[in-house]
Design a protein around this motif. Sequence first.
Motif, PDB file in Angstrom:
ATOM      1  N   ALA A 128       0.837  -1.212   0.000  1.00  0.00           N
ATOM      2  CA  ALA A 128       0.000   0.000   0.000  1.00  0.00           C
ATOM      3  C   ALA A 128       0.870   1.260   0.000  1.00  0.00           C
ATOM      4  O   ALA A 128       0.581   2.215  -0.729  1.00  0.00           O
ATOM      5  CB  ALA A 128      -0.937   0.000   1.201  1.00  0.00           C
TER       6      ALA A 128
ATOM      7  N   ARG B 287       2.312   1.540  -3.399  1.00  0.00           N
ATOM      8  CA  ARG B 287       1.271   1.921  -4.359  1.00  0.00           C
ATOM      9  C   ARG B 287       1.058   3.427  -4.343  1.00  0.00           C
ATOM     10  O   ARG B 287       1.013   4.078  -5.392  1.00  0.00           O
ATOM     11  CB  ARG B 287      -0.045   1.207  -4.003  1.00  0.00           C
TER      12      ARG B 287
ATOM     13  N   LEU C 154      -2.702  -6.233  -9.927  1.00  0.00           N
ATOM     14  CA  LEU C 154      -3.340  -5.032  -9.391  1.00  0.00           C
ATOM     15  C   LEU C 154      -4.862  -5.142  -9.483  1.00  0.00           C
ATOM     16  O   LEU C 154      -5.400  -5.508 -10.519  1.00  0.00           O
ATOM     17  CB  LEU C 154      -2.849  -3.821 -10.190  1.00  0.00           C
TER      18      LEU C 154
ATOM     19  N   GLU D  39      -7.460  -1.105  -6.007  1.00  0.00           N
ATOM     20  CA  GLU D  39      -6.157  -0.433  -5.922  1.00  0.00           C
ATOM     21  C   GLU D  39      -6.037   0.656  -6.990  1.00  0.00           C
ATOM     22  O   GLU D  39      -5.536   1.747  -6.719  1.00  0.00           O
ATOM     23  CB  GLU D  39      -5.022  -1.444  -6.070  1.00  0.00           C
TER      24      GLU D  39
END
Length: 180
Positions: A68, A71, A152, A156
């Motif tokens: 995360a 990302r 993915l 997301e």
Amino acid sequence: MRALGLVVLFLIACAGVLLVYVRQHGFSARAKPSAVETFLARKVRSLATPAGVKAMRNPLSPTPLNVAEARDHFADHCAICHANDGSGKTMINEGLYPPAPDLRGEETQGLADGELLHIIKNGVRFTGMPGWGGDDEDNWELVLFIRHLPQLSTKELELMQELNGLEAGAAHHGMMHEAE
């Protein structure tokens, strides 16, 4: 002596072919690199990778928190060229020569962890990929995220779009106007 003469003639012929090609096609950044150019560029990049880099392994685990954080970092710093989904389908990438690769593809996914880290930290000369330097932990997290790109999720991608306003891989033409 005769062998040297043949080598010189061969090099002159190659230079002539290159000159004709350049005169006909120019040096547009919008052109797609040829298969030969792509092959040679990858080989040169591989040869230019410092000894020991390929043996480096990511010390971080792909925990939900690490992925995360990476990302969000990717969405903020990398997606403008690579797109949120890693496809490279962005307006900026359309004008890069060579274009940024699809990070989900085998050419990138097949690189060792250390090679990815080296590229993130040091960039790739004669391309649009800058050397970011930065903190090793952040960079290793980005390596985790690059490995994660083929899986993915839609959620997301939505989170990334909230951060940067770019659609998954369709950041083509509205991107710059949304940022203004």
